[in-house]
Design a protein around this motif. Sequence first.
Motif, PDB file in Angstrom:
ATOM      1  N   VAL A   1       0.837  -1.202   0.000  1.00 22.76           N
ATOM      2  CA  VAL A   1       0.000   0.000   0.000  1.00 22.76           C
ATOM      3  C   VAL A   1       0.873   1.254   0.000  1.00 22.76           C
ATOM      4  CG1 VAL A   1      -1.672   1.335   1.351  1.00 22.76           C
ATOM      5  CG2 VAL A   1      -1.948  -1.134   1.129  1.00 22.76           C
ATOM      6  N   GLY A   2       1.949   1.233   0.786  1.00 23.01           N
ATOM      7  CA  GLY A   2       2.872   2.362   0.803  1.00 23.01           C
ATOM      8  C   GLY A   2       3.547   2.571  -0.539  1.00 23.01           C
ATOM      9  N   ASN A   3       3.948   1.458  -1.186  1.00 23.29           N
ATOM     10  CA  ASN A   3       4.560   1.572  -2.517  1.00 23.29           C
ATOM     11  C   ASN A   3       3.586   2.144  -3.534  1.00 23.29           C
ATOM     12  OD1 ASN A   3       6.925   0.461  -1.531  1.00 23.29           O
ATOM     13  ND2 ASN A   3       6.442  -1.609  -2.190  1.00 23.29           N
ATOM     14  N   ILE A   4       2.333   1.700  -3.468  1.00 20.66           N
ATOM     15  CA  ILE A   4       1.328   2.201  -4.412  1.00 20.66           C
ATOM     16  C   ILE A   4       1.092   3.690  -4.203  1.00 20.66           C
ATOM     17  CG2 ILE A   4      -1.108   2.065  -5.046  1.00 20.66           C
ATOM     18  CD1 ILE A   4      -0.961  -0.945  -4.376  1.00 20.66           C
ATOM     19  N   LEU A   5       0.864   4.088  -2.948  1.00 21.95           N
ATOM     20  CA  LEU A   5       0.628   5.507  -2.668  1.00 21.95           C
ATOM     21  C   LEU A   5       1.844   6.355  -3.023  1.00 21.95           C
ATOM     22  CD1 LEU A   5      -1.261   5.285   0.763  1.00 21.95           C
ATOM     23  CD2 LEU A   5      -2.229   5.761  -1.495  1.00 21.95           C
ATOM     24  N   GLY A   6       3.047   5.836  -2.707  1.00 21.25           N
ATOM     25  CA  GLY A   6       4.265   6.558  -3.054  1.00 21.25           C
ATOM     26  C   GLY A   6       4.409   6.745  -4.550  1.00 21.25           C
ATOM     27  N   SER A   7       4.057   5.704  -5.327  1.00 24.54           N
ATOM     28  CA  SER A   7       4.126   5.804  -6.785  1.00 24.54           C
ATOM     29  C   SER A   7       3.147   6.839  -7.319  1.00 24.54           C
ATOM     30  CB  SER A   7       3.834   4.434  -7.416  1.00 24.54           C
ATOM     31  OG  SER A   7       4.797   3.479  -7.038  1.00 24.54           O
ATOM     32  N   LEU A   8       1.925   6.823  -6.783  1.00 27.05           N
ATOM     33  CA  LEU A   8       0.913   7.753  -7.276  1.00 27.05           C
ATOM     34  C   LEU A   8       1.240   9.193  -6.905  1.00 27.05           C
ATOM     35  CD1 LEU A   8      -2.321   5.696  -6.467  1.00 27.05           C
ATOM     36  CD2 LEU A   8      -1.154   5.932  -8.665  1.00 27.05           C
ATOM     37  N   ILE A   9       1.708   9.395  -5.677  1.00 26.25           N
ATOM     38  CA  ILE A   9       2.057  10.756  -5.243  1.00 26.25           C
ATOM     39  C   ILE A   9       3.259  11.275  -6.013  1.00 26.25           C
ATOM     40  CG2 ILE A   9       2.927  12.129  -3.305  1.00 26.25           C
ATOM     41  CD1 ILE A   9       1.249  10.337  -1.460  1.00 26.25           C
ATOM     42  N   ALA A  10       4.307  10.447  -6.119  1.00 26.92           N
ATOM     43  CA  ALA A  10       5.501  10.880  -6.856  1.00 26.92           C
ATOM     44  C   ALA A  10       5.201  11.074  -8.335  1.00 26.92           C
ATOM     45  CB  ALA A  10       6.624   9.856  -6.665  1.00 26.92           C
ATOM     46  N   GLY A  11       4.374  10.187  -8.898  1.00 23.07           N
ATOM     47  CA  GLY A  11       4.039  10.293 -10.318  1.00 23.07           C
ATOM     48  C   GLY A  11       3.242  11.530 -10.658  1.00 23.07           C
TER      49      GLY A  11
ATOM     50  N   ALA B   1       4.390   4.642 -16.521  1.00 27.56           N
ATOM     51  CA  ALA B   1       5.184   3.503 -16.037  1.00 27.56           C
ATOM     52  C   ALA B   1       5.037   3.342 -14.527  1.00 27.56           C
ATOM     53  CB  ALA B   1       6.655   3.700 -16.411  1.00 27.56           C
ATOM     54  N   GLY B   2       5.027   4.468 -13.797  1.00 32.79           N
ATOM     55  CA  GLY B   2       4.843   4.410 -12.352  1.00 32.79           C
ATOM     56  C   GLY B   2       3.482   3.861 -11.969  1.00 32.79           C
ATOM     57  N   ASP B   3       2.437   4.301 -12.700  1.00 37.57           N
ATOM     58  CA  ASP B   3       1.091   3.796 -12.423  1.00 37.57           C
ATOM     59  C   ASP B   3       0.993   2.299 -12.714  1.00 37.57           C
ATOM     60  OD1 ASP B   3       0.388   6.356 -11.733  1.00 37.57           O
ATOM     61  OD2 ASP B   3      -0.595   6.816 -13.643  1.00 37.57           O
ATOM     62  N   LEU B   4       1.591   1.860 -13.812  1.00 37.45           N
ATOM     63  CA  LEU B   4       1.537   0.440 -14.181  1.00 37.45           C
ATOM     64  C   LEU B   4       2.306  -0.415 -13.175  1.00 37.45           C
ATOM     65  CD1 LEU B   4       0.400  -1.440 -16.370  1.00 37.45           C
ATOM     66  CD2 LEU B   4       2.562  -1.172 -17.611  1.00 37.45           C
ATOM     67  N   SER B   5       3.399   0.117 -12.646  1.00 40.71           N
ATOM     68  CA  SER B   5       4.213  -0.657 -11.708  1.00 40.71           C
ATOM     69  C   SER B   5       3.489  -0.928 -10.390  1.00 40.71           C
ATOM     70  CB  SER B   5       5.534   0.068 -11.426  1.00 40.71           C
ATOM     71  OG  SER B   5       5.320   1.254 -10.671  1.00 40.71           O
TER      72      SER B   5
ATOM     73  N   LEU C   1       0.734  -2.288 -10.044  1.00 43.60           N
ATOM     74  CA  LEU C   1       0.086  -3.599 -10.123  1.00 43.60           C
ATOM     75  C   LEU C   1       0.960  -4.680  -9.497  1.00 43.60           C
ATOM     76  CD1 LEU C   1      -1.383  -3.386 -13.747  1.00 43.60           C
ATOM     77  CD2 LEU C   1      -2.619  -3.158 -11.578  1.00 43.60           C
ATOM     78  N   PHE C   2       2.273  -4.514  -9.562  1.00 41.57           N
ATOM     79  CA  PHE C   2       3.180  -5.457  -8.901  1.00 41.57           C
ATOM     80  C   PHE C   2       2.919  -5.471  -7.395  1.00 41.57           C
ATOM     81  CE2 PHE C   2       7.184  -6.461  -6.786  1.00 41.57           C
ATOM     82  CZ  PHE C   2       7.576  -7.622  -7.443  1.00 41.57           C
ATOM     83  N   ASP C   3       2.667  -4.301  -6.817  1.00 45.65           N
ATOM     84  CA  ASP C   3       2.394  -4.218  -5.385  1.00 45.65           C
ATOM     85  C   ASP C   3       0.992  -4.704  -5.042  1.00 45.65           C
ATOM     86  OD1 ASP C   3       4.882  -2.910  -4.360  1.00 45.65           O
ATOM     87  OD2 ASP C   3       4.281  -1.398  -5.803  1.00 45.65           O
ATOM     88  N   VAL C   4       0.032  -4.529  -5.954  1.00 44.54           N
ATOM     89  CA  VAL C   4      -1.299  -5.094  -5.736  1.00 44.54           C
ATOM     90  C   VAL C   4      -1.204  -6.617  -5.644  1.00 44.54           C
ATOM     91  CG1 VAL C   4      -3.600  -5.408  -6.729  1.00 44.54           C
ATOM     92  CG2 VAL C   4      -2.489  -3.167  -6.843  1.00 44.54           C
ATOM     93  N   GLY C   5      -0.427  -7.219  -6.549  1.00 45.86           N
ATOM     94  CA  GLY C   5      -0.191  -8.654  -6.467  1.00 45.86           C
ATOM     95  C   GLY C   5       0.516  -9.040  -5.184  1.00 45.86           C
TER      96      GLY C   5
END
Length: 534
Positions: free
Chosen positions: A193-203, A362-366, A368-372
Amino acid sequence: MAPVPPGIRFLASFNRDQWYRAFTFSLTFLLYTSFHLSRKPISIVKSELHKNCSALNELSTASSSQLPNLHTAAECSWKPFDKSNYKQLLGAMDYSFLCAYAVGMFLSGIIGERLPIRLYLTFGMLMSGLFTCLFGLGYIYSIHSLGFYIFVQVANGLVQTTGWPSVVTCIGNWFGKGRRGLIMGIWNSHTSVGNILGSLIAGYWVSSNWGLSFIVPGLIIAAMGIICFLFLIEHPNDLRSIHAVQNPAPCSNNQKLTKNWIGTNGHKQLYHSYKQGDKYQNWDTELLLPQDNSSVSVPVQQVVVVKSESEPSAISFMGALRIPGVIEFSLCLLFAKLVSYTFLFWLPLYITKTAHLDAKKAGDLSTLFDVGGIVGGILAGVISDKLGKRATTCAVMLLLAAPILYGFSMISEFGLGPTIGMLLVCGGLVNGPYALITTAVAADLGTHKSLKGNARALSTVTAIIDGTGSVGAAIGPLLAGVLSSQGWDQVFYMLMAADFLALLLLLRLVTKELTSGNVVKPRSGSTTVEMKEH
C-alpha cells in the motif's frame, strides 16, 4: 423505547481490549505505510533524472548545424545523471540507501529492545521526513552534487531502520500465535500500500516538479511520526497504570495507596501498591488476593497475571542467532529481498525503457506489482496457518516464481493485457515469501519455546532477519544498475539465480516440516496474551 441500531449493537459487541487491539493494528499499519511511501519516489523519479539523453545525442549529432545547443540540462537530464554511466550513478544512490539500511538494521533491533519504542519510532519518522524532504529540496535549489544526494540517501537509510523492528515488536505484543499468518499477512500489506501511494504521489509531480515527489511524502511521514508520539501503545500492560488510576481499589483505614515506578525497555511504568502495616502488596496481588472489607473491580475478561522473580534481560546478538531457524530464514530472506527490492527500485525504469511509456504511466503500471504483493502476502499467511508449515509455503512460492521471472524479461513482446497479468502474478509470488518471513516467521522465532517465555527477543530477532535481508536489498539494485548496461536479460538471470538460492536455503527446514509427524498447528481463533512486566 426505540430499538438499538444494528450497527451500534455490532460495535458494542467488542470489549475494550479488542478495540485497543484493532486500534494498534490500524495505527502500526499506517505508520509503516508511510515508511514505504517515502522510499518509493526515487524509483519513479529515476526516469526524469535521466531523460532519454541518448536519443537527444543522436539527434544533435545528425543535425549539429541546426541544433547545436539542444542537449541542455534544462531539456534533458538532471546533472550529474546526464552522463553515459547514469545507470551506475542511479544504482549507487540505491546502494547507499540500502547499505546504510542493512548496517543500521542490525543495531536498530538491539537499541530498540532497550528504549521506549514509541519515542524511538517517533524520532526515526521525524528524521526520515527531514531527509526525504532534503532530497526534494535539491531540485528546488538546483543542487547538482552527487555527494549531496548520496549523503541524504545514507542518512535516510540509517534513520529508517527504526521502523520495522519497532512495529513488528508492537504488533507481536498485541497479538498471540492464533492465526498469526493471516493477521500479519493482512497487516504486512502496508508495504505494498505504501509503494502504491508513493508511486501515485511521486508520479503526480514527477514531470512538472520532481522535488515535490519527495517533499510531500517527507511531510506525510513526519506527520505520522507526531501521531505515533501521541497515540502508539507499545504493549497491553502499558494501559494498566491508566486503568489503575481511573478505577483505584478502595483502601481500608490501615491501608495506604502508594506508587511504585518500575518497568523495562528503557521507560518506567506506574503500578499501585497497598501498604498494610509494614507489608507492601502490589496491584496484581490485590486483584488475586483482596483484603477483607475491600472490593476489587475485576475486568470482564479473565486475566491471569504471571510474574517472574526477575525481569528477563534482553537477548544478545549471538543468543538470537542460536534460535533454531533464524539463520536459514535470514539467509533465505537475503535472496528473496534482493529480488523484491530490485523490482521496487528498477521496475518503473524498466517499463519506461522496454514498453516505451512516460514516467507517470510507467509508475502507475508498476503499482500492479504491489497489488499482487498484497494478495500474495495474505495468501502465504493463510496457507501457512492452515498447514502449519511456514518454510514449505515459502519454498513452493519461490519455485513458482522462477518461470514468471523469465517471462518478465520478454515484457516488451507482450501486449498490455498479458503484462498486467504478469505484474500481478509476479508480485504475489515474489512478495509472498518476503512478507511471510519478515512478519509471521520473525514473530514465531522471536517467541520460540527455546526462549522460555522471554518476549524481549522479538525486536532483536526481527532486526537480524530483516537486516540480513536488507543486505540482499542493497546488492540487488546495485547489480541491476551494473548488469542493465549489458542488457535487461542479464538482470533477470540474476533474479532467477537469487530465487533459486533462496529455495535451496530452505530445503533443510522444508524436509524437517514434511517429515515431522507431530507438527503443532495454530488453533483457529485462539489468542494467547501473556501478561508480563513490561
